[in-house]
Scaffold this active site. Sequence first.
Site, PDB file in Angstrom:
ATOM      1  N   GLY A  12       0.783  -1.223   0.000  1.00  0.00           N
ATOM      2  CA  GLY A  12       0.000   0.000   0.000  1.00  0.00           C
ATOM      3  C   GLY A  12       0.819   1.278   0.000  1.00  0.00           C
ATOM      4  O   GLY A  12       1.781   1.436  -0.762  1.00  0.00           O
ATOM      5  N   ARG A  33       6.634  -6.824   8.990  1.00  0.00           N
ATOM      6  CA  ARG A  33       6.611  -8.031   9.826  1.00  0.00           C
ATOM      7  C   ARG A  33       7.146  -9.257   9.116  1.00  0.00           C
ATOM      8  O   ARG A  33       7.453 -10.247   9.775  1.00  0.00           O
ATOM      9  CB  ARG A  33       5.176  -8.289  10.317  1.00  0.00           C
ATOM     10  CG  ARG A  33       4.689  -7.274  11.328  1.00  0.00           C
ATOM     11  CD  ARG A  33       3.298  -7.594  11.823  1.00  0.00           C
ATOM     12  NE  ARG A  33       2.285  -7.414  10.785  1.00  0.00           N
ATOM     13  CZ  ARG A  33       1.001  -7.674  10.939  1.00  0.00           C
ATOM     14  NH1 ARG A  33       0.563  -8.145  12.094  1.00  0.00           N
ATOM     15  NH2 ARG A  33       0.147  -7.475   9.960  1.00  0.00           N
ATOM     16  N   TYR A 150     -11.809   2.071  15.244  1.00  0.00           N
ATOM     17  CA  TYR A 150     -10.866   2.519  14.216  1.00  0.00           C
ATOM     18  C   TYR A 150     -10.808   4.043  14.183  1.00  0.00           C
ATOM     19  O   TYR A 150      -9.717   4.633  14.159  1.00  0.00           O
ATOM     20  CB  TYR A 150     -11.264   1.975  12.844  1.00  0.00           C
ATOM     21  CG  TYR A 150     -10.383   2.509  11.737  1.00  0.00           C
ATOM     22  CD1 TYR A 150      -9.063   2.077  11.621  1.00  0.00           C
ATOM     23  CD2 TYR A 150     -10.852   3.456  10.830  1.00  0.00           C
ATOM     24  CE1 TYR A 150      -8.233   2.582  10.629  1.00  0.00           C
ATOM     25  CE2 TYR A 150     -10.037   3.960   9.834  1.00  0.00           C
ATOM     26  CZ  TYR A 150      -8.731   3.524   9.741  1.00  0.00           C
ATOM     27  OH  TYR A 150      -7.912   4.026   8.747  1.00  0.00           O
ATOM     28  N   VAL A 183      -8.577   5.061  -0.140  1.00  0.00           N
ATOM     29  CA  VAL A 183      -7.414   4.683  -0.943  1.00  0.00           C
ATOM     30  C   VAL A 183      -7.545   3.197  -1.280  1.00  0.00           C
ATOM     31  O   VAL A 183      -7.728   2.367  -0.382  1.00  0.00           O
ATOM     32  CB  VAL A 183      -6.091   4.915  -0.182  1.00  0.00           C
ATOM     33  CG1 VAL A 183      -4.903   4.637  -1.089  1.00  0.00           C
ATOM     34  CG2 VAL A 183      -6.022   6.329   0.368  1.00  0.00           C
ATOM     35  N   THR A 185      -6.213   0.059  -1.594  1.00  0.00           N
ATOM     36  CA  THR A 185      -5.086  -0.793  -1.215  1.00  0.00           C
ATOM     37  C   THR A 185      -5.675  -2.082  -0.640  1.00  0.00           C
ATOM     38  O   THR A 185      -6.839  -2.377  -0.842  1.00  0.00           O
ATOM     39  CB  THR A 185      -4.216  -0.100  -0.148  1.00  0.00           C
ATOM     40  OG1 THR A 185      -4.999   0.079   1.045  1.00  0.00           O
ATOM     41  CG2 THR A 185      -3.717   1.255  -0.627  1.00  0.00           C
TER      42      THR A 185
END
Length: 249
Positions: A12, A33, A150, A183, A185
């Site tokens: 992204g 990660r 969120y 966006v 992604t």
Amino acid sequence: MKTALITGATSGIGKATAQLLGRQGYRLIICGRRIDVLEELQAGLSPHTEVFSLTFDQRYYAEVEKAITSLPENWREIDILINNAGNAHGLDSLIEGNVEDWDAMMDGNVKGLLYVSKMILPGMKSRNSGHVINISSVAARQTYANGVVYCASKRAVDVISEGMRLELTEFGIKVTNIQPGAVETDFSKVRFKGDETRADTVYQGYEALKAEDIADAISYCINAPKHVTVSDMTIYPSAQSEPRTIHRK
């Protein structure tokens, strides 16, 4: 040559930013990660780009501390910190929300940003120079139903950015808070736990922003003249009028 550390660099916005800054001649510390994905990203960057990879999960301070203190001496002067890593999990009401999803969002979006910043900012302060880019969201501007946690995590990013600016401006450190709208992604794929059909509907009927659009914005901010600080930037696709409203064809 300036060095930029980018969290969440494997996909992204983070990946697009690494690719753009690499072409612009920055030295890059790419963080994620999964070492295999970092290696794939590094292989795809310009052959002239100096790159160092760090593998850690920013939700855990011990991992962040171990990774960043492991940097070789010639990689420790970080000029630009791009706090991009973050996540959204689920789209449920508070009553029906999954506590593990809440923890993932608060730990990744808020505590992780704090952990990485805590490790990088002392060096910037000692050099009286630096730039921090925090990736927030338009979700910080307007809370929406079924996304309360969120939204709260991204509102926290806004508050942290403001606090950083208050504490760091006198030391020559710029702080920029960027709020992207929709966006396209893997964001929705992660939010809907791999349900690609549901994720695809988020971007149907209009042209969403691309990761490259946000990378361009980041580039503009960090390449602005020394006397210019872009403190906050909100970016919508042209079809989006506010966080909850997208006009689809």
